[in-house]
Design an enzyme around this catalytic site. Structure first.
Site, PDB file in Angstrom:
ATOM      1  N   CYS A 123      -6.679  41.980 -27.765  1.00 15.59           N
ATOM      2  CA  CYS A 123      -6.482  42.111 -29.217  1.00 15.59           C
ATOM      3  C   CYS A 123      -6.287  40.764 -29.907  1.00 15.59           C
ATOM      4  O   CYS A 123      -6.430  40.651 -31.122  1.00 15.59           O
ATOM      5  CB  CYS A 123      -5.275  43.001 -29.493  1.00 15.59           C
ATOM      6  SG  CYS A 123      -5.403  44.559 -28.633  1.00 15.59           S
ATOM      7  N   HIS A 265      -2.878  42.462 -36.482  1.00 17.58           N
ATOM      8  CA  HIS A 265      -3.727  43.316 -35.644  1.00 17.58           C
ATOM      9  C   HIS A 265      -3.317  44.765 -35.889  1.00 17.58           C
ATOM     10  O   HIS A 265      -2.136  45.096 -35.881  1.00 17.58           O
ATOM     11  CB  HIS A 265      -3.535  42.924 -34.175  1.00 17.58           C
ATOM     12  CG  HIS A 265      -4.103  43.920 -33.215  1.00 17.58           C
ATOM     13  ND1 HIS A 265      -5.357  44.455 -33.367  1.00 17.58           N
ATOM     14  CD2 HIS A 265      -3.578  44.494 -32.102  1.00 17.58           C
ATOM     15  CE1 HIS A 265      -5.584  45.315 -32.387  1.00 17.58           C
ATOM     16  NE2 HIS A 265      -4.521  45.355 -31.612  1.00 17.58           N
ATOM     17  N   ASN A 295      -7.243  51.450 -33.548  1.00 16.44           N
ATOM     18  CA  ASN A 295      -7.110  50.118 -32.950  1.00 16.44           C
ATOM     19  C   ASN A 295      -8.472  49.706 -32.392  1.00 16.44           C
ATOM     20  O   ASN A 295      -8.977  50.347 -31.476  1.00 16.44           O
ATOM     21  CB  ASN A 295      -6.051  50.185 -31.838  1.00 16.44           C
ATOM     22  CG  ASN A 295      -5.858  48.863 -31.115  1.00 16.44           C
ATOM     23  OD1 ASN A 295      -6.652  47.928 -31.273  1.00 16.44           O
ATOM     24  ND2 ASN A 295      -4.802  48.781 -30.309  1.00 16.44           N
TER      25      ASN A 295
HETATM   26  N1  ACO Z   1       0.074  64.004 -28.842  1.00 15.67           N
HETATM   27  C1  ACO Z   1       1.220  64.668 -28.627  1.00 15.67           C
HETATM   28  N2  ACO Z   1       2.184  64.204 -27.823  1.00 15.67           N
HETATM   29  C2  ACO Z   1       1.963  63.051 -27.189  1.00 15.67           C
HETATM   30  C3  ACO Z   1       0.786  62.313 -27.358  1.00 15.67           C
HETATM   31  C4  ACO Z   1      -0.202  62.845 -28.208  1.00 15.67           C
HETATM   32  N3  ACO Z   1      -1.364  62.234 -28.449  1.00 15.67           N
HETATM   33  N4  ACO Z   1       0.847  61.190 -26.616  1.00 15.67           N
HETATM   34  C5  ACO Z   1       2.037  61.204 -26.008  1.00 15.67           C
HETATM   35  N5  ACO Z   1       2.718  62.333 -26.343  1.00 15.67           N
HETATM   36  C6  ACO Z   1       4.060  62.746 -25.936  1.00 15.67           C
HETATM   37  C7  ACO Z   1       4.458  62.116 -24.630  1.00 15.67           C
HETATM   38  O1  ACO Z   1       3.986  62.874 -23.536  1.00 15.67           O
HETATM   39  C8  ACO Z   1       5.964  62.145 -24.741  1.00 15.67           C
HETATM   40  O2  ACO Z   1       6.416  63.437 -24.434  1.00 15.67           O
HETATM   41  P1  ACO Z   1       7.761  63.656 -23.581  1.00 15.67           P
HETATM   42  O3  ACO Z   1       8.855  63.051 -24.440  1.00 15.67           O
HETATM   43  O4  ACO Z   1       7.830  65.118 -23.439  1.00 15.67           O
HETATM   44  O5  ACO Z   1       7.555  62.900 -22.306  1.00 15.67           O
HETATM   45  C9  ACO Z   1       6.239  61.931 -26.227  1.00 15.67           C
HETATM   46  O6  ACO Z   1       5.000  62.265 -26.892  1.00 15.67           O
HETATM   47  C10 ACO Z   1       6.614  60.511 -26.567  1.00 15.67           C
HETATM   48  O7  ACO Z   1       5.715  59.616 -25.917  1.00 15.67           O
HETATM   49  P2  ACO Z   1       5.820  58.074 -26.076  1.00 15.67           P
HETATM   50  O8  ACO Z   1       4.726  57.424 -25.258  1.00 15.67           O
HETATM   51  O9  ACO Z   1       7.212  57.623 -25.849  1.00 15.67           O
HETATM   52  O10 ACO Z   1       5.479  57.926 -27.633  1.00 15.67           O
HETATM   53  P3  ACO Z   1       5.582  56.665 -28.563  1.00 15.67           P
HETATM   54  O11 ACO Z   1       6.390  57.016 -29.754  1.00 15.67           O
HETATM   55  O12 ACO Z   1       5.934  55.412 -27.817  1.00 15.67           O
HETATM   56  O13 ACO Z   1       4.098  56.526 -29.086  1.00 15.67           O
HETATM   57  C11 ACO Z   1       2.152  55.140 -28.675  1.00 15.67           C
HETATM   58  C12 ACO Z   1       3.056  56.249 -28.158  1.00 15.67           C
HETATM   59  C13 ACO Z   1       1.516  55.644 -29.963  1.00 15.67           C
HETATM   60  C14 ACO Z   1       1.096  54.845 -27.641  1.00 15.67           C
HETATM   61  C15 ACO Z   1       3.002  53.896 -28.985  1.00 15.67           C
HETATM   62  O14 ACO Z   1       3.833  53.593 -27.889  1.00 15.67           O
HETATM   63  C16 ACO Z   1       2.153  52.685 -29.278  1.00 15.67           C
HETATM   64  O15 ACO Z   1       1.452  52.605 -30.278  1.00 15.67           O
HETATM   65  N6  ACO Z   1       2.242  51.661 -28.417  1.00 15.67           N
HETATM   66  C17 ACO Z   1       1.457  50.470 -28.542  1.00 15.67           C
HETATM   67  C18 ACO Z   1       0.023  50.809 -28.377  1.00 15.67           C
HETATM   68  C19 ACO Z   1      -0.684  49.820 -27.559  1.00 15.67           C
HETATM   69  O16 ACO Z   1      -0.351  49.578 -26.430  1.00 15.67           O
HETATM   70  N7  ACO Z   1      -1.685  49.207 -28.169  1.00 15.67           N
HETATM   71  C20 ACO Z   1      -2.453  48.247 -27.506  1.00 15.67           C
HETATM   72  C21 ACO Z   1      -3.521  48.906 -26.804  1.00 15.67           C
HETATM   73  S1  ACO Z   1      -4.562  47.878 -25.889  1.00 15.67           S
HETATM   74  C22 ACO Z   1      -5.670  47.227 -26.870  1.00 15.67           C
HETATM   75  O17 ACO Z   1      -5.546  47.223 -28.036  1.00 15.67           O
HETATM   76  C23 ACO Z   1      -6.865  46.704 -26.230  1.00 15.67           C
END
Ligand code: ACO
Length: 338
Positions: A123, A265, A295
């Site tokens: 990114c 980003h 993203n």
């Molecule tokens: N729909 C419904 N529920 C979901 C989904 C979904 N799409 N995805 C995850 N959940 C659930 C999980 O299973 C979890 O359930 P549980 O509590 O029963 O275990 C709950 O939602 C919370 O999951 P988290 O992963 O803790 O959710 P979070 O609030 O952290 O959001 C996310 C996840 C959106 C991925 C966030 O962490 C994020 O944006 N992180 C950064 C993203 C990233 O890494 N970007 C770079 C990517 S690489 C690149 O750009 C090349």
């Protein structure tokens, strides 16, 4: 390891002479994703701010999207493809293992006088590429450099994994970085680039490289797709982006109020909002288009930059602050007087 560049002694400045972008036509909505994985529009919007993303057709590749964005940037700069001296293309979804995607773009657009190469910084790819271009311009070596961020992330996204497939989209953005008289235009005032390879496990795609060649099975068959540790990245991204903004302001003797447009980003609306709140940016200073595109990794900042220019959110003389964080781990920023 970090690297900062501010060459105020150079008689040349590196200005953004033109921008362009290209998004595939096909849209993937949250509603459509609910038919593929167990998710909901409400969950995706609340947790990420994303409503739609653009997805490449089977005929669209990273190079075709990049070449179209490049043509638009060239037109907007009022130059011809033959005026380009160098092409730097940032991607983690290259056309092939080799040759570089930049070479494909050179051929498609007819940039006969340019040498061309790719960089891999996930990114942060575009902000790294801008900082490379800045050096080659301020050294006096080149007049016009084409910088591109282009991705077809849909091709390495696991549409069975609801934690990641909701995030990513395809697209390309480009800019022409041009040599100018430093007394007349400031252009790129400051760039900073940082890497921490010890964090590679948080974001990666293990397949297609020498560790797992085609004849050696992956330990996990899902390794053909992007692997992300969302929660870890979320926290690190907020911390590093805040640090980088403060570093840029200090090195350039600017205050938050001096920044006309903060272009982070587009990784998650909540990350951007959290950063903006900590830094006390006003809403109108923060550029966000993640709702439409998701993203797009290296393409996200140049797509946003182009939209900001075209919608007049960024005007000549304004200060733009571009900041990215991503796989590597990598992070970086450019301060630009547009
Ligand atoms: N729909 C419904 N529920 C979901 C989904 C979904 N799409 N995805 C995850 N959940 C659930 C999980 O299973 C979890 O359930 P549980 O509590 O029963 O275990 C709950 O939602 C919370 O999951 P988290 O992963 O803790 O959710 P979070 O609030 O952290 O959001 C996310 C996840 C959106 C991925 C966030 O962490 C994020 O944006 N992180 C950064 C993203 C990233 O890494 N970007 C770079 C990517 S690489 C690149 O750009 C090349």
């Amino acid at each position: 390891m970090s690297n900062n560049e501010m060459d105020s002694n150079s008689p040349y400045s590196a200005v953004v002479a033109g921008t362009g972008s290209c998004l595939p036509e096909k849209l993937l909505t949250n509603e459509e994703l609910t038919k593929i994985v167990d998710t909901s529009d409400e969950w995706i919007v609340t947790r990420t701010g994303i409503k739609t993303r653009h997805i490449a057709s089977p005929q669209e590749t990273t190079a075709t999207l990049a070449a179209e964005a490049a043509k638009r940037a060239i037109a907007s700069a009022g130059i011809s493809a033959e005026d380009i001296d160098m092409i730097v293309l940032a991607t983690i979804t290259p056309e092939m293992v080799f040759p570089s995607t930049a070479c494909f773009v050179q051929d498609i657009i007819g940039a006969k006088n340019a040498w061309a190469f790719d960089i891999s910084a996930a990114c942060s790819g575009f902000v790294y590429a801008v900082s490379i271009a800045q050096q080659f311009i301020q050294s006096g070596k080149y007049n016009n450099i084409l910088v591109i961020g282009a991705e077809t992330l849909s091709k390495i996204t696991d549409y069975k994994d609801r934690g990641s497939c909701i995030l990513f989209g395809d697209g390309a953005g480009a800019a022409i970085i041009q040599k100018a008289d430093a007394k007349k235009a400031k252009g790129i005032i400051y760039s900073t680039s940082v890497s921490d390879g010890s964090g590679w496990e948080s974001l990666n795609c293990p397949a297609y490289g020498s560790r797992y060649p085609a004849d050696k099975p992956l330990e996990d068959a899902n390794g053909i797709y992007m692997q992300i540790n969302g929660r870890e990245i979320y926290q690190l991204a907020v911390r590093r982006i805040v640090e980088m903004v403060n570093e840029c302001l200090e090195k350039c003797s600017l205050s938050i109020e001096d920044v006309s447009l903060f272009i982070p980003h587009q990784m998650n609306a909540r990350i951007i909002e959290s950063v903006a709140k900590r830094l006390k940016f006003a809403d109108e200073q923060v550029f966000m288009n993640i709702e439409k595109f998701g993203n797009t990794s290296a393409a996200s900042i140049p797509i946003a930059l182009d939209e900001a220019v075209r919608t007049n959110r960024l005007k000549r003389g304004d200060i733009a602050l571009l900041v990215a964080f991503g796989g590597g781990l990598t992070w970086g920023a450019n301060v630009i007087e547009y």
